[in-house]
Design an enzyme around this catalytic site. Structure first.
Site, short mmCIF file in Angstrom:
data_model
loop_
_atom_site.label_atom_id
_atom_site.label_comp_id
_atom_site.label_asym_id
_atom_site.label_seq_id
_atom_site.Cartn_x
_atom_site.Cartn_y
_atom_site.Cartn_z
N ALA A 1 0.83 -1.21 0.00
CA ALA A 1 0.00 0.00 0.00
C ALA A 1 0.87 1.26 0.00
CB ALA A 1 -0.94 -0.01 1.20
N TYR A 2 1.89 1.26 0.83
CA TYR A 2 2.80 2.41 0.89
C TYR A 2 3.51 2.60 -0.45
CZ TYR A 2 6.77 5.31 2.39
OH TYR A 2 7.71 6.30 2.52
N ILE A 3 3.99 1.51 -1.02
CA ILE A 3 4.69 1.59 -2.30
C ILE A 3 3.77 2.11 -3.39
CG2 ILE A 3 5.79 0.21 -4.11
CD1 ILE A 3 6.94 -1.54 -1.85
#
Length: 262
Positions: free
Chosen positions: A161-163
């Site tokens: 999700a962060y990526i």
């Protein structure tokens, strides 16, 4: 006659807003901008949250003020930019350094978690950039610097999700560069690698205690974590006249990790 090199890197007379500047990379970027001559507004959710950072930089003789606003509020960016214009009369530089992370495997990240990360890491960057560009167009001069991550170009497990959100920031950087270039506004993206910030303190200490856990030392050609101060040169370059012909680019600052296959 061309400018002396020291003038190319000067930010004298410029006004900057740096989000996520209470500590870590944002704090060091704010310090560097102040040392280069800029008036710097640093953001956080509340005045109390940013007060220690403002005080610390003022004690160094730098021209720094707080501009607290909630990046989760769709209208907050417009209000923050309006506040800066009222106080300083201009906004020349925006650094979008805000970020939120939820390290977990795909199966443990549902759509609500993903939406929350996208809201903070991508939508808020869009909103702040949109508000800043509206002012910068009238000035015919502006610099926007987004902070993404090397994992946006070198995927890793356990952080999808962060990526995804930070990869979106890099794509947005290129799109905004195309949108705003005609008005002498540059938009670029710094991709930090492993820095020894407060957020990473636990991993840094673990690596010191047990060299076998020092993945950075094994993977980075420079063989070490980056010091937060080492982000400053890249930011000042992109914010100054020295970087006037650089736009839509990703500047990787990672000790060389992304340059190696293994």
């Amino acid at each position: 006659m061309s400018k002396p090199i020291e003038e190319l890197f000067s930010l004298q007379g410029r006004v900057a807003l740096v989000t996520g500047a209470r500590k870590g990379l944002g704090f060091e970027i704010s310090r560097a901008f102040g040392q280069a001559g800029a008036k710097v507004f640093i953001s956080g959710r509340s005045p109390d949250e940013v007060a220690p950072a403002v005080s610390a930089l003022r004690e160094e003789g730098l021209d720094v003020d707080a501009c607290p606003f909630n990046l989760g509020d769709p209208d907050a960016a417009d209000q923050a930019v309006a506040y800066i214009i009222e106080k300083a009369g201009a906004l020349h530089i925006l650094v979008n350094n805000i970020g939120k992370r939820h390290r977990a495997n795909l199966e443990k990240i549902d759509h609500k978690i993903l939406a929350d990360l996208l809201s903070v890491n991508l939508v808020a960057v869009y909103a702040a950039s949109r508000a800043a560009i509206a002012v910068m167009r009238g000035q015919k001069w502006g610099r926007i610097i987004n902070l993404s991550t090397t994992s946006a170009i070198k995927g890793i497990k356990g952080d999808p999700a962060y990526i995804a959100s930070k990869g979106g920031v890099s794509a947005l950087t290129r799109a905004l560069a195309a949108e705003a270039g005609a008005d002498n506004i540059t938009v670029n993206d710094i991709l930090p690698g492993p820095f020894a910030t407060e957020t990473n303190a636990r991993m840094v200490e673990a690596a010191k205690a047990d060299p076998r856990k020092n993945i950075v030392a094994r993977r980075a050609p420079l063989g070490r974590w980056g010091e937060p101060r080492e982000i400053a040169g890249a930011a000042v370059f992109l914010a100054s006249d020295a970087g006037a012909y650089v736009t839509g680019q990703m500047l990787v600052v990672d000790g060389g990790i992304s340059s190696q296959l293994y």
